[in-house]
Design an enzyme around this catalytic site. Structure first.
Site, PDB file in Angstrom:
ATOM      1  N   LYS A 277       0.840  -1.208   0.000  1.00 13.86           N
ATOM      2  CA  LYS A 277       0.000   0.000   0.000  1.00 13.86           C
ATOM      3  C   LYS A 277       0.869   1.250   0.000  1.00 13.86           C
ATOM      4  CE  LYS A 277      -1.969   2.487   3.212  1.00 13.86           C
ATOM      5  NZ  LYS A 277      -1.753   3.795   2.573  1.00 13.86           N
TER       6      LYS A 277
ATOM      7  N   GLY B  55       7.063   4.605   8.305  1.00 10.67           N
ATOM      8  CA  GLY B  55       6.196   5.757   8.542  1.00 10.67           C
ATOM      9  C   GLY B  55       6.436   6.318   9.924  1.00 10.67           C
ATOM     10  N   SER B  56       5.401   6.936  10.476  1.00 10.29           N
ATOM     11  CA  SER B  56       5.568   7.617  11.759  1.00 10.29           C
ATOM     12  C   SER B  56       5.645   6.614  12.916  1.00 10.29           C
ATOM     13  CB  SER B  56       4.383   8.561  11.982  1.00 10.29           C
ATOM     14  OG  SER B  56       3.188   7.820  11.985  1.00 10.29           O
ATOM     15  N   THR B  57       6.307   7.035  13.982  1.00  8.55           N
ATOM     16  CA  THR B  57       6.426   6.180  15.168  1.00  8.55           C
ATOM     17  C   THR B  57       5.054   5.875  15.750  1.00  8.55           C
ATOM     18  OG1 THR B  57       8.682   6.851  15.646  1.00  8.55           O
ATOM     19  CG2 THR B  57       7.370   6.124  17.522  1.00  8.55           C
ATOM     20  N   GLU B  58       4.182   6.869  15.713  1.00  6.82           N
ATOM     21  CA  GLU B  58       2.835   6.697  16.272  1.00  6.82           C
ATOM     22  C   GLU B  58       2.083   5.564  15.547  1.00  6.82           C
ATOM     23  OE1 GLU B  58       0.748  10.327  15.650  1.00  6.82           O
ATOM     24  OE2 GLU B  58      -1.170   9.378  16.134  1.00  6.82           O
TER      25      GLU B  58
ATOM     26  N   GLY C 249       3.480   3.263  13.696  1.00  4.59           N
ATOM     27  CA  GLY C 249       4.267   2.041  13.901  1.00  4.59           C
ATOM     28  C   GLY C 249       3.850   1.310  15.164  1.00  4.59           C
TER      29      GLY C 249
ATOM     30  N   GLU D 249      10.223   0.803  10.264  1.00  2.00           N
ATOM     31  CA  GLU D 249      11.228   1.865  10.088  1.00  2.00           C
ATOM     32  C   GLU D 249      10.504   3.168  10.352  1.00  2.00           C
ATOM     33  OE1 GLU D 249      12.973   4.758   8.926  1.00  2.00           O
ATOM     34  OE2 GLU D 249      13.192   4.020   6.861  1.00  2.00           O
TER      35      GLU D 249
ATOM     36  N   CYS E 147      13.358  10.691   7.282  1.00  2.97           N
ATOM     37  CA  CYS E 147      13.266  10.192   8.666  1.00  2.97           C
ATOM     38  C   CYS E 147      14.595  10.333   9.398  1.00  2.97           C
ATOM     39  CB  CYS E 147      12.775   8.764   8.679  1.00  2.97           C
ATOM     40  SG  CYS E 147      13.612   7.735   7.489  1.00  2.97           S
TER      41      CYS E 147
ATOM     42  N   GLU F  15       9.848  15.351  15.998  1.00  2.00           N
ATOM     43  CA  GLU F  15      10.210  15.254  14.587  1.00  2.00           C
ATOM     44  C   GLU F  15       9.353  16.245  13.791  1.00  2.00           C
ATOM     45  OE1 GLU F  15       9.240  11.560  12.467  1.00  2.00           O
ATOM     46  OE2 GLU F  15      11.205  11.717  11.521  1.00  2.00           O
TER      47      GLU F  15
END
Ligand code: ADP
Length: 492
Positions: free
Chosen positions: A189, A242-245, A247, A264, A298, A395
């Site tokens: 995706k 993508g974003s840590t959130e 993830g 990642e 990133c 970030e």
């Protein structure tokens, strides 16, 4: 900073409405829904794209399942898998200008970068993993007793891959290359902001002759299509960038079916400049570290630690260079910084800049939007930043760097490591001992010495701490896309 507006009419290439790619066919979403993808340099719609959701994910996963369980893919010689990947790389190469233009239109990054970085690296990564396909093997193991014992490296099966918008095609190559080399089938995706080059890649996958269902590409949104992939009981592995959130959410959701997960995620990378460094090179490195790809990287060097004795001189040189960056029409070959990907990102970055000003940090240069139309932000350097300010902790994912003076090596390392992230870091010094001491002490998946943002298909990349799980690229990615089976054969 110099600027030149982007043209709003007359696209240099034809862009068709985008479809889903499932079981070797381009199809509409089951729901019939579509969404628009825009050119962030002009704020105009480029085209509409079919919007996948759970029903389409079910079809794509069924096609991928069939490909790995029954299809020719399951029994294909490893070398033949490699040949298909080489062919895909060659097809990208044959269409490189058109693909670079498409990426620039959909993402807003300069054609200078898509032509010289993104597309060449896509080709490199696909070729690199094409070469691995027939070199992935297990071992014979000297087990005690009268046994012949060996291991096999087997593909997981169906891999769900969810990628971001900052390097749309390159992230697709990082994901597809190793997954296919190892013999998996894929449901990928792309990000909703930048689906077009992944759809173009699907056409090339078809042209290369991959068997039906091996690669499925589903444009759509995260909470619908993305989440359906993560929760699907027949998806064996999920790889996410993508974003840590998000993830964190993906790891939580994939616990339901105990999938193998690689992530990642974000970063707030320290870029540490000692007074004994080659300062011209370090200024160039700091520039590349934060302004490459509009700061939508990133591993961006967003915390710039500069040794006290050179701090003021260094920040002033950096600000002078930042003022020279040519910001504007991404299709202009002379442009070096394009538009942020979306209005949402643009607003978010300006919000961080505002927070920086309000918290007492001082703007050395930039700090405003650039141009009247399009999501352009000025290259921005903050000084007088404190470690606990939001702009030094969160970030920003934009062209905004926080300069922070430091006294000595121990302090630089301690403050550099004082973050929940751990994706990358850099150190600038001409003292070889200092360089290695700092490189070893920094808690990050990549440490650059006297360089920044260097990448190669053969070199692993990934995060410590909340920047991720697992390593992509290099032979390390083969571990993400295989599992090991032990076979015991009794000999008496
Ligand atoms: P950003 O905040 O930088 O846009 P995200 O982490 O939100 O980055 O998005 C990266 C990718 O993850 C995109 O393809 C997006 O659609 C997808 N995504 C977002 N939310 C979810 C979710 N809940 N489940 C699965 N995928 C998601």
């Amino acid at each position: 900073m110099t600027t030149a507006a982007a043209s709003t009419t007359g696209l240099p290439i034809d862009i068709k409405p985008g479809k889903l790619f499932i079981a070797d066919k381009f199809v509409d979403a089951r729901s019939g829904k579509t969404f628009d993808t825009i050119n962030p340099a002009t704020e105009e719609v480029l085209t509409s794209v079919a919007e996948a959701d759970k029903a389409d994910v079910d079809l794509a996963v069924a096609a991928a399942r069939k490909a790995v369980d029954e299809g020719p893919w399951a029994t294909m010689d490893a070398r033949e898998r490699g040949r298909l990947l080489y062919k895909l790389a060659a097809l990208v190469d044959a269409n490189r200008d058109e693909i670079a233009t498409l990426e620039t239109l959909d993402n807003g990054k300069p054609i200078f970068e898509t032509s010289n970085v993104d597309v060449p690296q896509v080709i490199d990564v696909l070729e690199y993993y094409a070469g691995w396909a027939d070199k992935i093997h297990g071992d014979t193991v000297p087990a005690s007793g009268n046994f012949f014992t060996y291991t096999r490296r087997e593909p997981h099966g169906v891999c769900g891959q969810i990628i971001p918008w900052n390097f749309p095609l390159l992230m697709a190559a990082w994901k597809l290359g190793p997954a296919l080399a190892c013999g998996n089938a894929v449901v990928l995706k792309p990000a909703e902001q930048t689906p077009l080059t992944a759809i173009r890649l699907a056409e090339l996958v078809r042209e290369a002759g991959f068997p039906t269902g091996v690669v499925n590409i589903l444009p759509g949104y995260g909470p619908t299509a993305g989440s359906a992939i993560v929760n699907h009981p027949h998806v064996d592995k999920v790889a996410f960038t993508g974003s840590t959130e998000v993830g964190r959410q993906i790891q939580r959701e994939s616990a339901g079916t105990l999938k193998s997960v690689s992530l990642e995620l974000g970063g707030k990378s320290p870029n540490i400049v000692f007074a004994d460094a080659d300062l011209d090179a370090a200024v160039q490195g700091a520039m590349a570290g934060i302004f490459f790809n509009q700061g939508e990287v990133c591993c961006a060097g967003s915390r710039l630690f500069v040794e006290e004795s050179i701090h003021d001189e260094f920040v002033s040189a950096l600000a002078d260079h930042a003022k020279q960056v040519r910001v504007g029409d991404p299709l202009d070959a002379d442009t070096r910084m394009g538009a942020q990907v979306s209005e949402e990102q643009f607003t978010k970055i300006l919000g961080y800049i505002d927070a920086g000003k309000k918290s007492g940090a001082k703007i050395a240069t930039g700090g405003e939007r650039a141009l009247d139309k399009g999501y352009f932000v000025q290259p921005t350097v903050f000084e007088g930043v404190k470690d606990d300010m939001t702009i030094a902790r969160e970030e920003i994912f934009g062209p905004v760097v926080a300069a922070l003076p430091f006294k000595d090596l121990e302090e630089a390392v301690a403050r550099g490591n004082d973050t929940n992230y751990g994706l990358a870091a850099a150190v600038w010094t001409n003292d070889i001992k200092k360089a290695h001491r700092v490189a070893h002490a920094l808690k990050a998946g990549t440490v650059w010495v006297n360089t920044y943002n260097s990448f190669d298909a053969a070199v692993p990349f990934g995060g410590y701490k909340e920047s991720g799980i697992g390593r992509e690229l290099g032979k390390h990615a083969l571990d993400l896309y295989t599992q090991t089976k032990a076979v015991w054969v009794a000999l008496d």
